[in-house]
Design an enzyme around this catalytic site. Sequence first.
Site, PDB file in Angstrom:
ATOM      1  N   ILE A  62      10.434 -12.293  32.563  1.00 11.70           N
ATOM      2  CA  ILE A  62       9.744 -11.742  33.749  1.00 11.70           C
ATOM      3  C   ILE A  62      10.663 -10.848  34.585  1.00 11.70           C
ATOM      4  O   ILE A  62      10.187  -9.975  35.303  1.00 11.70           O
ATOM      5  CB  ILE A  62       9.127 -12.870  34.605  1.00 11.70           C
ATOM      6  CG1 ILE A  62       8.143 -12.285  35.631  1.00 11.70           C
ATOM      7  CG2 ILE A  62      10.213 -13.707  35.301  1.00 11.70           C
ATOM      8  CD1 ILE A  62       7.246 -13.303  36.285  1.00 11.70           C
TER       9      ILE A  62
ATOM     10  N   GLY B 297      12.583  -8.651  33.401  1.00 15.38           N
ATOM     11  CA  GLY B 297      12.758  -7.380  32.689  1.00 15.38           C
ATOM     12  C   GLY B 297      11.688  -6.362  33.079  1.00 15.38           C
ATOM     13  O   GLY B 297      10.796  -6.637  33.896  1.00 15.38           O
ATOM     14  N   GLN B 298      11.788  -5.166  32.472  1.00 13.80           N
ATOM     15  CA  GLN B 298      10.816  -4.102  32.771  1.00 13.80           C
ATOM     16  C   GLN B 298       9.376  -4.582  32.536  1.00 13.80           C
ATOM     17  O   GLN B 298       8.525  -4.551  33.432  1.00 13.80           O
ATOM     18  CB  GLN B 298      11.079  -2.871  31.888  1.00 13.80           C
ATOM     19  CG  GLN B 298       9.954  -1.831  32.003  1.00 13.80           C
ATOM     20  CD  GLN B 298      10.078  -0.685  31.023  1.00 13.80           C
ATOM     21  OE1 GLN B 298      10.485   0.401  31.414  1.00 13.80           O
ATOM     22  NE2 GLN B 298       9.714  -0.896  29.768  1.00 13.80           N
TER      23      GLN B 298
ATOM     24  N   SER C  49       8.288  -4.795  17.855  1.00 14.61           N
ATOM     25  CA  SER C  49       8.821  -3.477  18.215  1.00 14.61           C
ATOM     26  C   SER C  49       8.714  -2.471  17.078  1.00 14.61           C
ATOM     27  O   SER C  49       8.862  -2.818  15.904  1.00 14.61           O
ATOM     28  CB  SER C  49      10.292  -3.657  18.597  1.00 14.61           C
ATOM     29  OG  SER C  49      10.953  -2.418  18.617  1.00 14.61           O
TER      30      SER C  49
ATOM     31  N   GLU D  24      10.974  -0.634  16.373  1.00 14.09           N
ATOM     32  CA  GLU D  24      12.284  -0.625  15.711  1.00 14.09           C
ATOM     33  C   GLU D  24      12.220  -1.325  14.355  1.00 14.09           C
ATOM     34  O   GLU D  24      13.100  -1.158  13.516  1.00 14.09           O
ATOM     35  CB  GLU D  24      13.337  -1.296  16.602  1.00 14.09           C
ATOM     36  CG  GLU D  24      13.770  -0.455  17.784  1.00 14.09           C
ATOM     37  CD  GLU D  24      14.585   0.772  17.401  1.00 14.09           C
ATOM     38  OE1 GLU D  24      15.477   0.657  16.549  1.00 14.09           O
ATOM     39  OE2 GLU D  24      14.309   1.858  17.940  1.00 14.09           O
TER      40      GLU D  24
ATOM     41  N   TYR E  84      19.102  -5.736  15.906  1.00 16.50           N
ATOM     42  CA  TYR E  84      17.927  -5.931  16.774  1.00 16.50           C
ATOM     43  C   TYR E  84      16.639  -5.787  15.962  1.00 16.50           C
ATOM     44  O   TYR E  84      15.739  -6.625  16.039  1.00 16.50           O
ATOM     45  CB  TYR E  84      17.958  -4.902  17.914  1.00 16.50           C
ATOM     46  CG  TYR E  84      16.675  -4.834  18.721  1.00 16.50           C
ATOM     47  CD1 TYR E  84      16.378  -5.783  19.686  1.00 16.50           C
ATOM     48  CD2 TYR E  84      15.750  -3.801  18.505  1.00 16.50           C
ATOM     49  CE1 TYR E  84      15.192  -5.716  20.420  1.00 16.50           C
ATOM     50  CE2 TYR E  84      14.567  -3.724  19.230  1.00 16.50           C
ATOM     51  CZ  TYR E  84      14.299  -4.684  20.182  1.00 16.50           C
ATOM     52  OH  TYR E  84      13.121  -4.618  20.901  1.00 16.50           O
TER      53      TYR E  84
ATOM     54  N   LYS F  53      13.778  -8.600  15.215  1.00 14.34           N
ATOM     55  CA  LYS F  53      12.358  -8.424  15.579  1.00 14.34           C
ATOM     56  C   LYS F  53      11.444  -8.616  14.361  1.00 14.34           C
ATOM     57  O   LYS F  53      10.318  -9.093  14.503  1.00 14.34           O
ATOM     58  CB  LYS F  53      12.142  -7.043  16.204  1.00 14.34           C
ATOM     59  CG  LYS F  53      12.586  -6.954  17.659  1.00 14.34           C
ATOM     60  CD  LYS F  53      11.649  -7.738  18.591  1.00 14.34           C
ATOM     61  CE  LYS F  53      12.121  -7.684  20.033  1.00 14.34           C
ATOM     62  NZ  LYS F  53      11.327  -8.527  20.936  1.00 14.34           N
TER      63      LYS F  53
END
Length: 329
Positions: free
Chosen positions: A12, A14-15, A126, A128, A150, A154
């Site tokens: 929460i 975070g962006q 993501s 990614e 990363y 994910k």
Amino acid sequence: MSKRKCALVTGITGQDGSYLAEFLLDQGYDVIGMVRRTSTVNFDRIRHIQERVKLVPGDLMDEVSLMAILREHRPSEVYNLAAQSFVPTSWAQPVLTGEVTALGVTRILDAIRMVDPEIRFYQASSSEMFGKVQEVPQTEKTTFYPRSPYGVAKVYGHWITVNYRESYNLFACSGILFNHESPRRGLEFVTHKVTYHVAKIKLGLADRVPLGNLDSQRDWGYAPDYVKAMWLMLQQDQPDDYVVATGKTHSIRRLCEVAFGYVGLNWEDYVYVNPADLRPAEVDLLIGDASKARRQLGWTPTVTFEQMIELMVEADLEALRHEQVHVRA
Ligand code: NDP
Ligand code: GDP
């Protein structure tokens, strides 16, 4: 009288967590925000809603804390946005990234399975995961080829979400979100790094900005649009996975052109390539096909790339001017 809906948001601070919390409050939810212990408070993005959400301590590294939160607050929806989310850090801290961004998903899914398997679950997957893209544009069916620890983490988080849905019949959805930005984006990500430096240069507070690969291309959307898609996924009759993207891609060069151009400057006079900002393996091109989300969720982006970059530059100019006034006062 019908019972108020209750949602737990990890990440929460975070962006996305901050925008999602705002959105859920507007929808009439009780919002529980999981925050990890830090030696100094980092509530900058949620200060304006701090009184309206309930913040509870917990960590994706610690399943006991997750179970305790679920038992005590009995949410009907869980949005798992917490992660080590910065790609370069994932090379510096690959094991930590795997623990949080990959295994953390299993910890929370398993806590749900044990405490209340009726909970609806959203996993922040993501673009990614597409990495070295096997298809253009990328859809829910495109094969993954991650290019960083990363991205690899994910992919694990994505498949464990699918697996818990199929193994235990959980209402678990994975949103494959392409890059999305806002004035609340971390300063280390390229959009905000550029807009912040543009504002500094415009105000005479900096001369130049170091960047890495100028040729990579991203499908950049606006974060407040994207959190709505997360919520829509959990309101459907069946759990499923969705790509969320704008369908347009732009290079880092174009990002610089738009951001510097907005304040009347020529980006080539200020940007230089810093080898330290290049990555060991790059994701060259991302462009998503969100037809399924448009069709099934009725989701559509509302802000263009150019509008978003301009509003980020404006926000950075305003914040820096504000800071200067405070320094002078
Ligand atoms: P941020 O980096 O802004 O926020 C990450 C959040 O995770 C922070 O609240 C952070 O807490 C929290 N967190 C990190 N580690 C832990 C942990 N061990 N336990 C509990 N909380 C932890 O990311 P965004 O808001 O941009 O992204 C939200 C999610 O969506 C992430 O999972 C990200 O990987 C994913 N995503 C984001 C995209 C984007 O373009 N923004 C695109 C696709 C996916 P703290 O504040 O204490 O550090
Ligand atoms: P990512 O897509 O999650 O890795 O988001 P980023 O905003 O971190 O990076 C997007 C793209 O911008 C990548 O291809 C980076 O290599 C490229 N890029 C170029 N210069 C920079 C820089 O200085 N910082 C960051 N973060 N990315 C940069």
